[in-house]
Scaffold this motif. Structure first.
Motif, short mmCIF file in Angstrom:
data_model
loop_
_atom_site.label_atom_id
_atom_site.label_comp_id
_atom_site.label_asym_id
_atom_site.label_seq_id
_atom_site.Cartn_x
_atom_site.Cartn_y
_atom_site.Cartn_z
N UNK A 32 35.87 26.65 41.04
CA UNK A 32 35.37 27.82 40.31
C UNK A 32 36.42 28.99 40.47
N UNK A 33 36.14 29.88 39.58
CA UNK A 33 36.99 31.12 39.73
C UNK A 33 36.69 31.99 40.77
N UNK A 34 37.85 32.72 41.24
CA UNK A 34 37.62 33.56 42.68
C UNK A 34 37.26 34.71 41.97
N UNK A 35 37.00 35.88 42.83
CA UNK A 35 36.77 37.23 42.42
C UNK A 35 37.83 37.91 41.54
N UNK A 36 37.54 38.83 40.67
CA UNK A 36 38.36 39.38 39.89
C UNK A 36 39.61 39.80 40.53
N UNK A 37 40.89 39.96 40.01
CA UNK A 37 42.00 40.28 40.69
C UNK A 37 42.41 39.41 41.66
N UNK A 38 42.13 38.22 41.64
CA UNK A 38 42.64 37.22 42.88
C UNK A 38 44.04 36.60 42.29
N UNK A 39 44.23 36.56 40.96
CA UNK A 39 45.65 35.92 40.53
C UNK A 39 46.65 36.95 41.01
N UNK A 40 47.75 36.18 41.46
CA UNK A 40 48.85 37.01 41.78
C UNK A 40 49.35 37.96 40.97
N UNK A 55 45.87 28.18 37.46
CA UNK A 55 45.38 29.59 36.65
C UNK A 55 44.81 30.35 37.65
N UNK A 56 43.99 29.93 38.88
CA UNK A 56 43.42 30.58 39.75
C UNK A 56 44.11 31.34 40.45
N UNK A 57 45.40 30.61 41.02
CA UNK A 57 46.24 31.22 41.94
C UNK A 57 47.35 32.05 41.25
N UNK A 58 47.48 31.77 40.01
CA UNK A 58 48.68 32.47 39.38
C UNK A 58 48.56 33.44 37.97
N UNK A 59 47.68 32.69 37.71
CA UNK A 59 47.20 33.53 36.31
C UNK A 59 48.16 33.12 35.12
N UNK A 60 48.81 32.07 35.38
CA UNK A 60 49.51 31.63 34.32
C UNK A 60 48.89 31.21 33.01
N UNK A 61 48.99 31.76 31.59
CA UNK A 61 48.16 31.44 30.71
C UNK A 61 48.36 30.14 30.26
N UNK A 62 49.57 29.54 30.29
CA UNK A 62 49.76 28.08 29.83
C UNK A 62 48.75 27.06 30.67
#
Length: 380
Positions: free
Chosen positions: A372-380, A100-107
């Protein structure tokens, strides 16, 4: 040195993708990793290694392999007997949450929330704690908390932030508070485990499962405490957690042998033949680097802690890594799993490999792992 160590770790992980296939490494015997079909508490560390390598290199093969581990974690969610413990944070923070952190995939976001719900099934309302092992009412394991669980709490803090459901955060804070009160001793050492009366929640006493004695300090447990309290501070900003992390770190550093890599227990005889646990020092290094992110520049202990983590990590690279053996499956020699149980002494530990690479990437590239989550916009 850090760059060479990272490149070596990435190359070995790349080779292991083919070696391991769809199986998961656990601990090794005589230099060969035991593999399992996603049935152990350690399987998230292989997934985390793959995600670290993908984040560092951008190579698709790492992402493809990591995605397969996440698919395995999705299937595992429906197999009750392999999730009957508190290590769900280890399993899903470094697999589904990393995705999720690296790709933003909702699944993967939804899968991670399911994992947080699964961990909440171990919440014991009467005592206000997360039971480490065993079912409700278990005569042997009921009422037990362990210091390792501090590293599973980020899953609950994260779920609270993502969903707005404060149940997760309440449980995490209660567990951190109980761990601070009952697992951390007055001299800044730590118990591995502590028991509570299952019916009343009253404290019974400290013990160990993997340490030298009930009153000794198991080094891997002390390392979990350093890192876990620093992460609880990140999520809550409670200064007591930051202070506790620092106190545990000072104890850890002050009791290291000359080469700055821990024996398996601080109270075990420090002599030739006593097993080391390089994985404890790898965890402590990653935890110290997290702790240092939160200490003010003028903190009186900051310089000592900075120097300690650099020297300890350098010792891991120079004396304990497998950099001189390109065909090695593991990254760190001289890890110990369960010394009193005579299980996997002086060998590779997959969590040791994970935290070793995380510490190197924290130091060299500022890549902090997936707690933990990274800064906003870190997802690909």
């Amino acid at each position: 040195m850090w760059q060479n160590a990272i490149e070596d770790a990435v190359a070995k992980t790349r080779n292991n993708i083919k070696r391991f296939g769809d199986l998961f490494p656990h601990v090794s015997q005589q230099g060969i990793y035991e593999l399992n079909p996603n049935t152990d508490w350690t399987n998230g560390f292989w997934s985390g290694l793959l995600w670290l390598c993908y984040e560092y290199t951008g190579e698709p093969q790492f992402k493809e392999a990591a995605d397969r581990t996440v698919a395995g974690m999705r299937r595992r969610m429906d197999v009750k007997e392999v999730l009957a413990h508190h290590d769900i944070g280890f399993l899903y923070s470094l697999s589904a949450k990393a995705a999720w952190i690296l790709t933003g995939d909702e699944g993967t976001r939804e899968l991670t929330i399911q994992a947080a719900d699964k961990l909440m099934e171990r919440w014991r309302e009467q005592g206000q704690y997360l039971q480490a092992w065993g079912p409700v009412g278990d005569e042997q394991e009921g009422g037990r908390i362990i210091i390792d669980c501090l590293m599973n709490l980020p899953l609950l803090y994260w779920a609270a932030e993502l969903t707005g459901d404060e149940r997760y955060r309440h449980a995490a804070i209660q567990q951190a508070d109980k761990s601070r009160r009952y697992l951390v001793r007055g001299d800044d050492s730590s118990y591995h485990t502590f028991f509570f009366n299952q019916e009343t929640g009253e404290p019974i006493g400290g013990a160990t499962h993997q340490g030298f004695t009930n009153g000794s300090t198991w080094t891997r447990g002390q390392a979990w405490g350093i890192y876990g309290f620093a992460l609880s501070y990140r999520y809550t900003r409670d200064p007591l957690y930051l202070d506790t992390s620092k106190r545990l770190a000072r104890f850890f550093i002050d009791h290291l042998p000359e080469d700055l890599v821990a024996y398996w227990d601080f109270n075990a005889p420090q002599q030739p033949g006593t097993p080391r646990d390089s994985s404890a020092s790898a965890i402590a290094a990653a935890g110290l680097l997290e702790l240092l992110l939160h200490l003010p520049a003028d903190d009186s202990d900051r310089h000592e802690l900075e120097q300690a983590v650099i020297r300890s990590l350098a010792s891991l690279v120079e004396r304990y890594s497998t950099m001189d053996d390109p065909d090695a499956e593991g990254l760190l020699n001289h890890g110990s799993y369960h010394v009193r149980g005579n299980l996997s002494l002086d060998d590779y530990m997959i969590w040791g490999d994970y935290f070793y690479l995380e510490a190197l990437l924290r130091l060299e590239r500022g890549i902090p792992g997936y707690w933990y989550e990274r800064a906003a916009g870190d997802h690909e």
